[in-house]
Design an enzyme around this catalytic site. Structure first.
Site, PDB file in Angstrom:
ATOM      1  CE1 TYR A 147      77.297  59.572  16.719  1.00 22.36           C
ATOM      2  CE2 TYR A 147      76.121  61.007  18.242  1.00 22.36           C
ATOM      3  CZ  TYR A 147      76.824  60.834  17.066  1.00 22.36           C
ATOM      4  OH  TYR A 147      77.064  61.904  16.238  1.00 22.36           O
ATOM      5  CG  ASN A 192      62.013  61.191  10.108  1.00 21.30           C
ATOM      6  OD1 ASN A 192      62.600  60.601   9.218  1.00 21.30           O
ATOM      7  ND2 ASN A 192      61.827  60.659  11.301  1.00 21.30           N
ATOM      8  CB  THR A 212      65.018  73.226  22.532  1.00 23.25           C
ATOM      9  OG1 THR A 212      65.971  72.920  23.550  1.00 23.25           O
ATOM     10  CG2 THR A 212      63.803  73.911  23.130  1.00 23.25           C
TER      11      THR A 212
HETATM   12  P1  NAD Z   1      76.274  60.208   7.834  1.00 24.60           P
HETATM   13  O1  NAD Z   1      75.730  58.931   8.356  1.00 24.60           O
HETATM   14  O2  NAD Z   1      75.663  60.805   6.618  1.00 24.60           O
HETATM   15  O3  NAD Z   1      77.837  60.106   7.567  1.00 24.60           O
HETATM   16  C1  NAD Z   1      78.676  59.204   8.256  1.00 24.60           C
HETATM   17  C2  NAD Z   1      79.546  58.513   7.233  1.00 24.60           C
HETATM   18  O4  NAD Z   1      80.465  57.609   7.889  1.00 24.60           O
HETATM   19  C3  NAD Z   1      78.727  57.659   6.259  1.00 24.60           C
HETATM   20  O5  NAD Z   1      79.102  57.965   4.939  1.00 24.60           O
HETATM   21  C4  NAD Z   1      79.097  56.215   6.627  1.00 24.60           C
HETATM   22  O6  NAD Z   1      78.982  55.334   5.540  1.00 24.60           O
HETATM   23  C5  NAD Z   1      80.511  56.396   7.134  1.00 24.60           C
HETATM   24  N1  NAD Z   1      80.959  55.341   8.045  1.00 24.60           N
HETATM   25  C6  NAD Z   1      80.349  54.861   9.144  1.00 24.60           C
HETATM   26  N2  NAD Z   1      81.066  53.875   9.693  1.00 24.60           N
HETATM   27  C7  NAD Z   1      82.173  53.727   8.900  1.00 24.60           C
HETATM   28  C8  NAD Z   1      83.305  52.860   8.951  1.00 24.60           C
HETATM   29  N3  NAD Z   1      83.446  51.946   9.929  1.00 24.60           N
HETATM   30  N4  NAD Z   1      84.256  52.969   7.988  1.00 24.60           N
HETATM   31  C9  NAD Z   1      84.114  53.910   7.010  1.00 24.60           C
HETATM   32  N5  NAD Z   1      83.068  54.752   6.919  1.00 24.60           N
HETATM   33  C10 NAD Z   1      82.107  54.658   7.863  1.00 24.60           C
HETATM   34  O7  NAD Z   1      76.220  61.248   9.060  1.00 24.60           O
HETATM   35  P2  NAD Z   1      76.655  62.781   9.134  1.00 24.60           P
HETATM   36  O8  NAD Z   1      75.528  63.536   9.655  1.00 24.60           O
HETATM   37  O9  NAD Z   1      77.286  63.199   7.863  1.00 24.60           O
HETATM   38  O10 NAD Z   1      77.771  62.722  10.283  1.00 24.60           O
HETATM   39  C11 NAD Z   1      79.144  62.830   9.976  1.00 24.60           C
HETATM   40  C12 NAD Z   1      79.928  62.993  11.271  1.00 24.60           C
HETATM   41  O11 NAD Z   1      79.518  64.196  11.941  1.00 24.60           O
HETATM   42  C13 NAD Z   1      79.742  61.844  12.255  1.00 24.60           C
HETATM   43  O12 NAD Z   1      80.981  61.550  12.880  1.00 24.60           O
HETATM   44  C14 NAD Z   1      78.777  62.420  13.261  1.00 24.60           C
HETATM   45  O13 NAD Z   1      78.957  61.850  14.548  1.00 24.60           O
HETATM   46  C15 NAD Z   1      79.140  63.896  13.262  1.00 24.60           C
HETATM   47  N6  NAD Z   1      77.996  64.721  13.676  1.00 24.60           N
HETATM   48  C16 NAD Z   1      76.984  65.009  12.811  1.00 24.60           C
HETATM   49  C17 NAD Z   1      75.908  65.760  13.261  1.00 24.60           C
HETATM   50  C18 NAD Z   1      74.762  66.139  12.344  1.00 24.60           C
HETATM   51  O14 NAD Z   1      73.808  66.771  12.807  1.00 24.60           O
HETATM   52  N7  NAD Z   1      74.791  65.822  11.070  1.00 24.60           N
HETATM   53  C19 NAD Z   1      75.860  66.210  14.572  1.00 24.60           C
HETATM   54  C20 NAD Z   1      76.894  65.864  15.423  1.00 24.60           C
HETATM   55  C21 NAD Z   1      77.978  65.145  14.963  1.00 24.60           C
HETATM   56  N1  UDP Z   2      62.268  63.813  16.467  1.00 27.22           N
HETATM   57  C1  UDP Z   2      60.915  64.001  16.226  1.00 27.22           C
HETATM   58  N2  UDP Z   2      60.374  63.414  15.121  1.00 27.22           N
HETATM   59  C2  UDP Z   2      61.098  62.688  14.239  1.00 27.22           C
HETATM   60  C3  UDP Z   2      62.486  62.520  14.485  1.00 27.22           C
HETATM   61  C4  UDP Z   2      63.031  63.091  15.616  1.00 27.22           C
HETATM   62  O1  UDP Z   2      60.214  64.663  16.994  1.00 27.22           O
HETATM   63  O2  UDP Z   2      60.526  62.206  13.256  1.00 27.22           O
HETATM   64  C5  UDP Z   2      62.851  64.488  17.643  1.00 27.22           C
HETATM   65  C6  UDP Z   2      63.782  63.627  18.488  1.00 27.22           C
HETATM   66  O3  UDP Z   2      63.036  62.914  19.464  1.00 27.22           O
HETATM   67  C7  UDP Z   2      64.691  64.690  19.104  1.00 27.22           C
HETATM   68  C8  UDP Z   2      64.780  65.758  18.013  1.00 27.22           C
HETATM   69  O4  UDP Z   2      63.653  65.542  17.157  1.00 27.22           O
HETATM   70  O5  UDP Z   2      64.090  65.241  20.247  1.00 27.22           O
HETATM   71  C9  UDP Z   2      66.056  65.686  17.195  1.00 27.22           C
HETATM   72  O6  UDP Z   2      66.202  64.343  16.753  1.00 27.22           O
HETATM   73  P1  UDP Z   2      67.296  63.879  15.713  1.00 27.22           P
HETATM   74  O7  UDP Z   2      67.153  62.402  15.599  1.00 27.22           O
HETATM   75  O8  UDP Z   2      67.223  64.673  14.470  1.00 27.22           O
HETATM   76  O9  UDP Z   2      68.706  64.254  16.375  1.00 27.22           O
HETATM   77  P2  UDP Z   2      69.277  64.184  17.874  1.00 27.22           P
HETATM   78  O10 UDP Z   2      69.384  65.605  18.279  1.00 27.22           O
HETATM   79  O11 UDP Z   2      68.347  63.420  18.747  1.00 27.22           O
HETATM   80  O12 UDP Z   2      70.589  63.499  17.696  1.00 27.22           O
END
Ligand code: NAD
Ligand code: UDP
Length: 313
Positions: A147, A192, A212
């Site tokens: 990732y 979760n 954190t």
């Molecule tokens: P999510 O899993 O809900 O959304 C990702 C979407 O991408 C899904 O709908 C999935 O079906 C689609 N997808 C995956 N592979 C694909 C492919 N090959 N072709 C078409 N669609 C595809 O996750 P999210 O939390 O909504 O994340 C969205 C974006 O934001 C991601 O790029 C993620 O890396 C980024 N992001 C999210 C967070 C967060 O905390 N939610 C943090 C950092 C970055």
């Molecule tokens: N984590 C946890 N319990 C859970 C899921 C995650 O303690 O049931 C912890 C995980 O180890 C990390 C933080 O919560 O330290 C955030 O995890 P998450 O998977 O939400 O996102 P990350 O920041 O790791 O991408």
């Protein structure tokens, strides 16, 4: 009416982004293979003339015909258990999927491109908070590298398209975001804990729980993304909540908000789990005038309400 293509548009953040763009007068084509996203996330948009969902894997190209004024590339598994379960697909969507999305923007001169990058590009950071100028501390061969390195490559490719072809690019580094439509079973900590509290189960804290994170409510996050899209800023920008808490504190907050008298159980920490993560958002404040406004308790309450309505518990 300007037209935006949102890859990953049926996912958690992507579906809220579709809502936000539509509210600002864009028409939206969401392209999603539904691997971690859900059709129900955009079901409320299905009858609109200005919205379309194309079910397609973006590593195979981006089959969008007609005008395109913006490409917002969010497609990628984002939950650690989800990307660890599909390591090759995660690398492919970061590499091939990003290139197809950039090509679509390049083929539509004047269009904007926004890459959804991540705080994970900082790895297990040795500075706190993390400014955009920090280059990170990533294990390039650990399990999370599928990732982290895919997103780092995607950032490099985005800058190469900007420098080589003059594509109007933006890179957003999203920090932990939560809210309604975060899939209850996707394994992230907020989903979760909230699902466990609703079911009266122990909250699973990985490791000692002193690590954190900083949690940004999805409506705040989407506001930042759209402001960045509309800005002239090219380089990476952190968009996240600048207050951090430990996972043990988060467990306490979830129990209080849910009114759940459940214990905490400790489980092993994932490999290379970052110890700390907190955005420096000075740049977003100065350039976009953006700052998150939703408190953690209010945001958690919204997740609880949405999970109850969806029959979780
Ligand atoms: P999510 O899993 O809900 O959304 C990702 C979407 O991408 C899904 O709908 C999935 O079906 C689609 N997808 C995956 N592979 C694909 C492919 N090959 N072709 C078409 N669609 C595809 O996750 P999210 O939390 O909504 O994340 C969205 C974006 O934001 C991601 O790029 C993620 O890396 C980024 N992001 C999210 C967070 C967060 O905390 N939610 C943090 C950092 C970055
Ligand atoms: N984590 C946890 N319990 C859970 C899921 C995650 O303690 O049931 C912890 C995980 O180890 C990390 C933080 O919560 O330290 C955030 O995890 P998450 O998977 O939400 O996102 P990350 O920041 O790791 O991408």
């Amino acid at each position: 009416m300007p037209r935006a293509v949102v890859t990953g548009g049926a996912g958690f953040v992507g579906s809220h982004l579709c809502d936000g763009l539509l509210a600002r007068g864009w028409s939206v084509v969401a392209v999603d293979d539904l691997s971690t996203g859900r059709r129900e996330n955009v079901a409320h948009l299905s009858s609109r003339d200005d919205f379309e969902l194309v079910v397609h894997d973006v590593t195979r190209g981006l089959p969008v015909v007609g005008p395109v004024h913006a490409v917002l590339h969010l497609a990628s598994a984002a939950s650690p258990p989800a990307y660890l379960a599909r390591p090759i697909a995660t690398l492919e969507v970061g590499a091939l999927g990003t290139q197809h999305a950039l090509e679509l923007a390049r083929l539509h001169p004047g269009s904007r491109f926004l890459l959804a990058s991540t705080s994970e590009i900082y790895g297990d950071p040795q500075v706190d908070p993390q400014p955009e100028t920090y280059w990170g501390n990533v294990n390039p061969v650990g399990p999370r590298s599928v990732y982290d390195e895919a997103k780092r490559y995607a950032e490099a490719l985005t800058m190469a398209y900007h420098r080589t072809y003059g594509v109007d690019t933006k890179i957003v580094r999203i920090f932990n975001t939560y809210g309604p439509r975060l899939a209850p079973g996707d394994g992230r900590v907020v989903s979760n804990f909230v699902a466990q509290a609703l079911r009266g189960e122990p909250l699973t804290v990985y490791g000692d729980g002193t690590q954190t994170r900083s949690f940004c409510f999805v409506h705040d996050e989407v506001e930042g993304l759209i402001r960045l899209l509309e800005s002239a800023h090219v380089g990476p920008m952190n968009i996240g909540n600048p207050s951090s808490i430990t996972m043990l504190e988060l467990a306490t907050r979830v129990r209080q908000v849910a009114g759940a008298d459940v214990p905490v159980v400790h489980q092993p920490a994932p490999v290379d789990d970052p110890r700390q993560r907190r955005p420096d958002i000075t740049l977003a404040r100065e350039v976009l005038g953006w700052t998150p406004t939703t408190t953690l308790d209010d945001g958690l309450r919204e997740v609880l309400v949405s999970y109850r309505a969806a029959g979780v518990a």
